[in-house]
Design a protein around this motif. Structure first.
Motif, short mmCIF file in Angstrom:
data_model
loop_
_atom_site.label_atom_id
_atom_site.label_comp_id
_atom_site.label_asym_id
_atom_site.label_seq_id
_atom_site.Cartn_x
_atom_site.Cartn_y
_atom_site.Cartn_z
N LEU A 364 0.95 -1.27 0.04
CA LEU A 364 -0.02 -0.24 0.04
C LEU A 364 0.89 1.01 -0.14
O LEU A 364 0.53 2.35 -0.70
CB LEU A 364 -0.94 -0.10 1.40
CG LEU A 364 -2.21 -0.70 1.18
CD1 LEU A 364 -2.78 -1.22 2.46
CD2 LEU A 364 -3.30 0.05 0.44
N ALA A 365 2.01 1.15 0.73
CA ALA A 365 2.90 2.43 0.88
C ALA A 365 3.57 2.73 -0.42
O ALA A 365 3.73 3.88 -0.84
CB ALA A 365 3.70 2.14 2.15
N ASN A 366 3.70 1.62 -1.06
CA ASN A 366 4.45 1.96 -2.40
C ASN A 366 3.63 2.01 -3.72
O ASN A 366 4.02 2.22 -4.77
CB ASN A 366 5.69 0.82 -2.76
CG ASN A 366 5.43 -0.64 -3.11
OD1 ASN A 366 3.89 -0.61 -3.37
ND2 ASN A 366 6.09 -1.49 -3.03
N GLY A 367 2.28 1.89 -3.19
CA GLY A 367 1.30 2.15 -4.33
C GLY A 367 0.79 0.91 -5.06
O GLY A 367 0.24 0.93 -6.08
N TRP A 368 1.48 -0.22 -5.20
CA TRP A 368 1.13 -1.37 -5.82
C TRP A 368 -0.06 -1.88 -5.44
O TRP A 368 -0.97 -2.40 -6.42
CB TRP A 368 2.16 -2.46 -5.28
CG TRP A 368 2.18 -3.75 -6.45
CD1 TRP A 368 3.04 -3.76 -7.56
CD2 TRP A 368 1.44 -4.99 -6.31
NE1 TRP A 368 2.57 -4.97 -8.06
CE2 TRP A 368 1.54 -5.73 -7.36
CE3 TRP A 368 0.63 -5.47 -5.49
CZ2 TRP A 368 1.04 -6.76 -7.75
CZ3 TRP A 368 -0.03 -6.51 -5.64
CH2 TRP A 368 0.27 -7.30 -6.79
N ILE A 369 -0.77 -1.78 -4.15
CA ILE A 369 -2.06 -1.92 -4.04
C ILE A 369 -2.90 -0.38 -3.62
O ILE A 369 -2.34 0.37 -2.99
CB ILE A 369 -2.18 -2.79 -2.50
CG1 ILE A 369 -1.74 -4.06 -2.98
CG2 ILE A 369 -3.59 -2.91 -2.43
CD1 ILE A 369 -1.57 -4.91 -1.49
N LYS A 370 -3.98 -0.24 -4.27
CA LYS A 370 -4.70 0.73 -4.13
C LYS A 370 -5.74 0.70 -2.77
O LYS A 370 -6.25 -0.41 -2.71
CB LYS A 370 -5.39 1.12 -5.27
CG LYS A 370 -4.69 1.26 -6.65
CD LYS A 370 -4.07 2.59 -6.70
CE LYS A 370 -3.06 2.71 -7.96
NZ LYS A 370 -1.79 1.98 -7.67
N PRO A 371 -5.84 2.00 -2.31
CA PRO A 371 -6.85 1.66 -1.02
C PRO A 371 -8.08 1.27 -1.35
O PRO A 371 -8.63 0.64 -0.33
CB PRO A 371 -6.89 3.23 -0.71
CG PRO A 371 -5.61 3.92 -1.34
CD PRO A 371 -5.34 3.06 -2.33
#
Ligand SMILES: Cc1ncc(COP(=O)(O)O)c(C=O)c1O
Ligand SMILES: [Zn+2]
Length: 387
Positions: A364-371
């Motif tokens: 999540l922190a590196n943007g690979w998973i979206k919130p």
């Protein structure tokens, strides 16, 4: 009343080489595919099968018997494995600022881990094929599971485990009546010893992915996930990975369900998590090779210390096909993660299970998973066994 078995029939057709597709007879004892030195995989005739083929009266993984390899129900060796719960981790989701985080808890399986699925299946097929003596190399949990199922089946079991493994994991094998052999080294050293014992005694070698049926047990995780999510799968599934039967099995299940037109929408992106001290799959995924400096160490998350998995190519295929990824977490992060999850959600996860939460946090922190994406974690084992 909980039933042990169903009346529905297996639709198994064949075993095939996972590289060249050569067919092998499932009615005789098989290990792996000698043509290409890779795992064998079971195929099924799913024509006319659908979600209505599931036996709703059976509250275990055997509700999917139509897509499993055991031919005669009297050969099923079951301690009621599978049918494990999925819980929302709402407080952790709120903390991460995301919509949906859930966890499938495999620690409630017989012998306390997801290994029960594979060993129930492997031992059932061994019984069906007349095998009387089995040897298994293990990081811990698979050995306990095999000991329990062999006890139930009346089959002789030999378990080979690293010496540094927790006492509980050793003791349970002895309590179930297995022969326990301890080795200096990791699971690859145990695997070598298992091959020697199999060669000298004729025992069947139940090593991860070196026989075709443990994977069929693990596959039921995928059937259950699909059923529990009402056939609309999460966006991301995060799995703590050693030999890889979990993610490979889940991926196989989803493809069988696609053939039955059971799944609505997209397949999840699959994430493999490993420990920093032994992360061959992360190296291979990121760079294509194992670096010259690869020096695997024992992990406190025993199940993750698998330096040279036999099914490496199958794991990579799951990652490529699903647009997934592979990520490491540190030993310290896993320890802290267990505490953080326990204090927040009241769930005491295995270190392997905690690793999946930490992976979600990082991705999540590196943007690979979206919130807004739906994330499913797997708690593969029980904290209580690692004492
Ligand atoms: C609790 C736990 N999680 C994950 C794993 C990794 O499983 P696999 O080797 O099938 O990838 C193991 C294996 O021992 C385990 O015991
Ligand atoms: Zn082949």
């Amino acid at each position: 009343m909980i039933q042990a078995a169903t009346e529905s029939k297996s639709t198994i057709q064949s075993l095939v080489c996972t590289k060249c597709n050569k067919a092998y007879d499932h009615k005789i004892v098989q290990q792996f595919a000698p043509c290409c030195n890779v795992p064998l995989s079971a195929t099924y005739d799913l024509t006319g099968q659908s979600i209505h083929s599931i036996n709703q009266a059976v509250y275990s993984m055997w509700r999917y018997q139509f897509a499993l390899p055991v031919l005669q129900k009297e050969n099923i060796v079951s301690l009621q494995e599978g049918f494990t719960p999925i819980s929302n981790l709402q407080k952790l989701a709120d903390k991460l600022g995301i919509d949906s985080l859930s966890i499938k808890d495999e620690s409630v399986n017989p012998t306390g881990s997801f290994k029960a699925r594979g060993l129930s299946m492997g031992v059932s097929k061994a019984k069906e094929l007349g095998i009387r003596n089995i040897v298994i190399p293990t990081a811990g949990n698979a050995g306990g599971a095999m000991s329990a199922y062999c006890a139930k089946a009346g089959i002789e079991a030999t378990v080979i485990m690293p010496k540094h493994t927790a006492e509980t994991l050793k003791e349970e094998c002895s309590l179930y009546g297995a022969n326990l052999i301890l080795i200096d080294g990791l699971i690859d050293a145990c695997g070598k010893k298992a091959r020697e014992i199999a060669a000298s005694t004729g025992a069947f070698d139940m090593s991860t992915m070196k026989e075709p049926y443990r994977l069929e047990g693990k596959k039921t995780l995928g059937y259950e996930i699909a059923e529990q999510f009402n056939w609309e799968l999460p966006d991301v599934i995060i799995y703590p990975t050693g030999g890889g039967t979990g993610p490979i099995g889940i991926w196989k299940a989803f493809h069988e369900l696609i053939r039955m037109k059971a799944i609505k929408g997209n397949l999840p992106r699959m994430v493999l998590v490993q420990s920093e001290v032994c992360s061959p799959m992360v190296s291979r995924f990121q760079t294509g090779i194992l670096p010259d400096t690869f020096a695997p160490q024992p992990s406190a998350a025993y199940g993750l210390a698998v330096p040279y998995p036999f099914a490496t190519d199958m794991m990579l295929a799951v990652l490529y096909q699903s647009n997934g990824t592979a990520i490491t977490v540190s030993e310290q992060e896993m320890e802290t993660g267990v505490q953080q999850i326990a204090k927040t959600e009241g769930m005491l996860l295995s270190l392997e299970g905690a690793a999946t939460y930490l992976a979600a946090e990082k991705l999540l922190a590196n943007g690979w998973i979206k919130p807004e994406e739906k994330i499913l974690l797997l708690n593969t084992g029980s904290w209580y066994k690692y004492r």
